[in-house]
Design an enzyme around this catalytic site. Structure first.
Site, PDB file in Angstrom:
ATOM      1  N   ASP A   1       1.116  -0.852  -1.507  1.00  0.00           N
ATOM      2  CA  ASP A   1       0.659  -2.161  -1.066  1.00  0.00           C
ATOM      3  C   ASP A   1       1.600  -2.780  -0.044  1.00  0.00           C
ATOM      4  OD1 ASP A   1       2.776  -2.732  -2.801  1.00  0.00           O
ATOM      5  OD2 ASP A   1       1.910  -4.660  -3.361  1.00  0.00           O
TER       6      ASP A   1
ATOM      7  N   ASP B   1       5.474  -2.337  -3.946  1.00  0.00           N
ATOM      8  CA  ASP B   1       5.731  -2.271  -5.379  1.00  0.00           C
ATOM      9  C   ASP B   1       4.523  -1.815  -6.192  1.00  0.00           C
ATOM     10  OD1 ASP B   1       4.172  -4.558  -5.229  1.00  0.00           O
ATOM     11  OD2 ASP B   1       5.639  -5.886  -6.165  1.00  0.00           O
ATOM     12  N   ARG B   2       3.395  -1.576  -5.553  1.00  0.00           N
ATOM     13  CA  ARG B   2       2.216  -1.108  -6.268  1.00  0.00           C
ATOM     14  C   ARG B   2       1.819   0.280  -5.796  1.00  0.00           C
ATOM     15  NH1 ARG B   2      -1.336  -6.115  -8.034  1.00  0.00           N
ATOM     16  NH2 ARG B   2       0.192  -7.777  -7.795  1.00  0.00           N
TER      17      ARG B   2
ATOM     18  N   ASP C   1       4.204  -4.910  -0.020  1.00  0.00           N
ATOM     19  CA  ASP C   1       5.656  -4.895  -0.159  1.00  0.00           C
ATOM     20  C   ASP C   1       6.182  -3.665  -0.880  1.00  0.00           C
ATOM     21  OD1 ASP C   1       4.642  -5.696  -2.638  1.00  0.00           O
ATOM     22  OD2 ASP C   1       6.382  -6.947  -3.095  1.00  0.00           O
TER      23      ASP C   1
ATOM     24  N   LYS D   1       8.604  -3.395 -10.024  1.00  0.00           N
ATOM     25  CA  LYS D   1       7.711  -2.253  -9.990  1.00  0.00           C
ATOM     26  C   LYS D   1       7.921  -1.510  -8.685  1.00  0.00           C
ATOM     27  CE  LYS D   1       3.834  -5.438  -9.061  1.00  0.00           C
ATOM     28  NZ  LYS D   1       4.306  -6.690  -9.668  1.00  0.00           N
TER      29      LYS D   1
ATOM     30  N   ARG E   1       3.488 -18.565  -3.018  1.00  0.00           N
ATOM     31  CA  ARG E   1       2.570 -17.941  -2.071  1.00  0.00           C
ATOM     32  C   ARG E   1       1.579 -18.974  -1.576  1.00  0.00           C
ATOM     33  NH1 ARG E   1       1.265 -12.140  -5.094  1.00  0.00           N
ATOM     34  NH2 ARG E   1       3.433 -11.411  -5.112  1.00  0.00           N
TER      35      ARG E   1
ATOM     36  N   SER F   1       2.925  -9.734  -1.310  1.00  0.00           N
ATOM     37  CA  SER F   1       2.537  -8.501  -1.992  1.00  0.00           C
ATOM     38  C   SER F   1       1.270  -7.891  -1.417  1.00  0.00           C
ATOM     39  CB  SER F   1       2.407  -8.759  -3.492  1.00  0.00           C
ATOM     40  OG  SER F   1       2.214  -7.555  -4.186  1.00  0.00           O
ATOM     41  N   HIS F   2       0.208  -7.839  -2.204  1.00  0.00           N
ATOM     42  CA  HIS F   2      -1.030  -7.166  -1.825  1.00  0.00           C
ATOM     43  C   HIS F   2      -1.994  -8.085  -1.089  1.00  0.00           C
ATOM     44  CE1 HIS F   2      -1.405  -9.206  -5.610  1.00  0.00           C
ATOM     45  NE2 HIS F   2      -2.717  -9.176  -5.540  1.00  0.00           N
TER      46      HIS F   2
END
Length: 542
Positions: A276, A280-281, A278, A375, A22, A112-113
């Site tokens: 989030d 997964d949260r 992508d 997740k 990232r 992600s987030h």
């Protein structure tokens, strides 16, 4: 199909972190930067002839262009079948599911987030054939390969369209564009009692799902509104945007502020959820009631047999080390194993593949099960809806009954983001220097039982992971944990986790801040956060 071998030079910063590589978006836009890392991934993946590669991402800025490059590089490296979500879109759990249908692996584009956009963040990671994030042995090999790379291979392909479902023959490459939602939605229908949830909505149950202009919007609309009959508009911010609408796609009380205001307002709905970047949260809210991720995992474990996909019970559960021990109490009562792993979903993969656990979770708003190897935010939302539908109780009632049965783990996390790396490392070094002297000390009336730098030995393959976070454990079950996060792109994020366990009925209804105030002071004093970083307040309190 012509293949070019392009001469390049290594970049010094291509070492994957907790979940892939990232960086800020402009870093990935440098000439050869993306191509170098992708070549290192493909070299180490060594995808067999005739095998498939899944590619998709969360739709953030640069997603589509990066996928075009990766498709051409896949062809240039002899891969003959590539599967891409329409428009280049795939949630991370949906990508995991697609990989598990028979692909050799997958490349997932997401940070992600983290925020997106031209000045935001971008990321890339590789998932192996089990659908889960590549293990540290693989990512270490990728980093070593990237550090010595001198060329990459890229094919010259005819123009191709990422927006048309179907197969496109491109010389020696079969490019297959698939509906990114349908296979995942079908999987959810096999796990959850859709008729019961449909009846819940038909009975007037009111919900709001905030997809934060990120990837789960199309998934949530399809499942919640079309398949389960929730009213149109139940899903808000449902269109994925390259910059997430200018927001921060992190489903917590700070960044999902509009949802929080609605759920705690005068006309609060029955249920609220957010996901989030992508997908997964997740964050779960009841009417004027917040469910901590640690409590959420524990409640799902305690109620799993109410859900069709888990009606036969759980083989075991796992949590990341910083996650509260709430699920430990459930596992003890159920008589099943509970594993404590380092942070990073890849550490659950071996346990899931070996059948030693069924559910797992992290305090950073991530929960999942053996249905995929990531997740899964929307899965967690559906799990909660299934429990509410079967029990006929509110979210708050379910959680409070859980506390009365298993005890309550008061829990909070302080995040200090973008701290200069030298200062952050100084905090950790200062803490490590105290470890030997801490046991036996009395801090604010609590006796330190043990203090260590957490190390993990995988019970399946015997691999080890050291220096995973500093733990201060008290004799009364309280804990303080300090670690540096590997998910940011600038400086370092210091995370401080504070937990205190209560079982006395009269102490189960306290405000978390009140219950933990003195322990927070102990934690900040031990680490000398203010003195060493200059930060008087954390960036985010969860």
């Amino acid at each position: 199909m012509g293949v070019s071998v392009v001469t390049t030079s290594p970049f010094a910063d291509q070492r994957p972190g907790t979940s892939g590589l990232r960086k800020r978006t402009p870093v990935f836009q440098q000439p050869h930067y993306l191509e170098n890392f992708v070549q290192a991934l493909l070299d180490e993946a060594a995808i067999p002839a005739g095998a498939s590669l899944v590619i998709g991402g969360d739709g953030r800025f640069l997603n589509r262009e990066a996928i075009g490059t990766i498709v051409r590089m896949a062809a240039g490296n002899g891969i003959t079948h590539v599967i891409v979500g329409r428009g280049g879109l795939l949630s991370t759990p949906a990508a995991s599911h697609l990989i598990r249908q028979g692909a050799a692996g997958g490349i997932i584009l997401s940070a992600s987030h983290n925020p997106g956009g031209p000045d935001g963040d971008f990321g890339i990671k590789y998932n192996t054939a089990n659908g889960g994030p590549a293990p540290e042995s693989f990512t270490n090999a990728v980093a070593a390969r990237a550090a010595s790379l001198s060329s990459y291979r890229i094919a010259e392909l005819p123009a191709f369209d990422l927006d048309v479902i179907g197969r496109q023959e491109l010389g020696g490459l079969m490019l297959e564009i698939v509906d990114p939602v349908s296979a995942y939605a079908d999987l959810m229908a096999t796990l959850f009692d859709f008729p019961a949830i449909r009846a819940l909505f038909a009975g007037g149950f009111r919900m709001r799902m905030d997809s934060m202009h990120a990837i789960t919007g199309p998934y949530a609309v399809e499942i919640l509104e079309r398949r389960l009959g929730a009213p149109a508009g139940t899903v808000i911010n449902a269109v994925p945007l390259p910059d997430f609408g200018g927001g921060h796609p992190d489903p917590n009380l700070t960044y999902a502020h509009d949802l929080v205001e609605e759920m705690f307002g005068a006309h609060a709905l029955d249920f609220g959820a957010a996901s989030d970047g992508d997908g997964d949260r997740n964050m779960i809210l009841g009417q004027r009631f917040f469910v901590t991720p640690s409590d959420s995992l524990a409640v799902l474990a305690a109620n799993a047999t109410l859900v069709p996909g888990y009606h036969s019970g759980l083989t075991g559960v796992a949590r990341s080390m910083p996650t509260s021990a709430a699920v430990d109490a459930v596992a003890a009562r159920l008589g099943i194993p509970c594993f404590e792993t380092p942070t990073g979903w890849k550490f659950f993969g071996n346990l899931l593949d070996a059948g030693r656990i069924t559910l797992c979770g992290e305090e950073s708003f991530g929960t999942g099960s053996n249905h995929v190897r990531e997740k899964d935010g929307l899965w967690a939302v559906l799990f909660w809806l299934n429990i509410v539908a079967v029990r006929g109780e509110s979210v708050e009632a379910i959680v409070r009954e859980h506390w009365a049965t298993y005890g309550r783990n008061y829990y909070t996390r302080y995040d200090y983001e973008a701290v200069p790396s030298d200062a952050a490392n100084g905090v950790m070094a200062h803490l490590r220097a105290q470890l030997d002297a801490l046991p036996g000390q009395v801090l604010d009336g609590r006796t330190v039982q043990a203090a260590d730098d957490f190390a993990y030995t995988d019970p399946v393959d015997g691999s080890t992971s050291a220096r995973q976070g500093i733990r201060v454990l008290f004799t009364d079950g309280a804990r303080i944990v300090f670690r540096l996060s590997g998910t940011g792109t600038e400086g370092a994020t210091i995370r401080v986790y504070i937990e205190s366990r209560e079982t006395a009925p009269e102490r189960l209804g306290m405000e978390t801040a009140d219950a933990l105030r003195s322990l927070v002071d102990v934690a900040l004093g031990l680490a000398q956060i203010v003195e060493r970083t200059g930060r008087a307040e954390p960036t985010v309190i969860t």
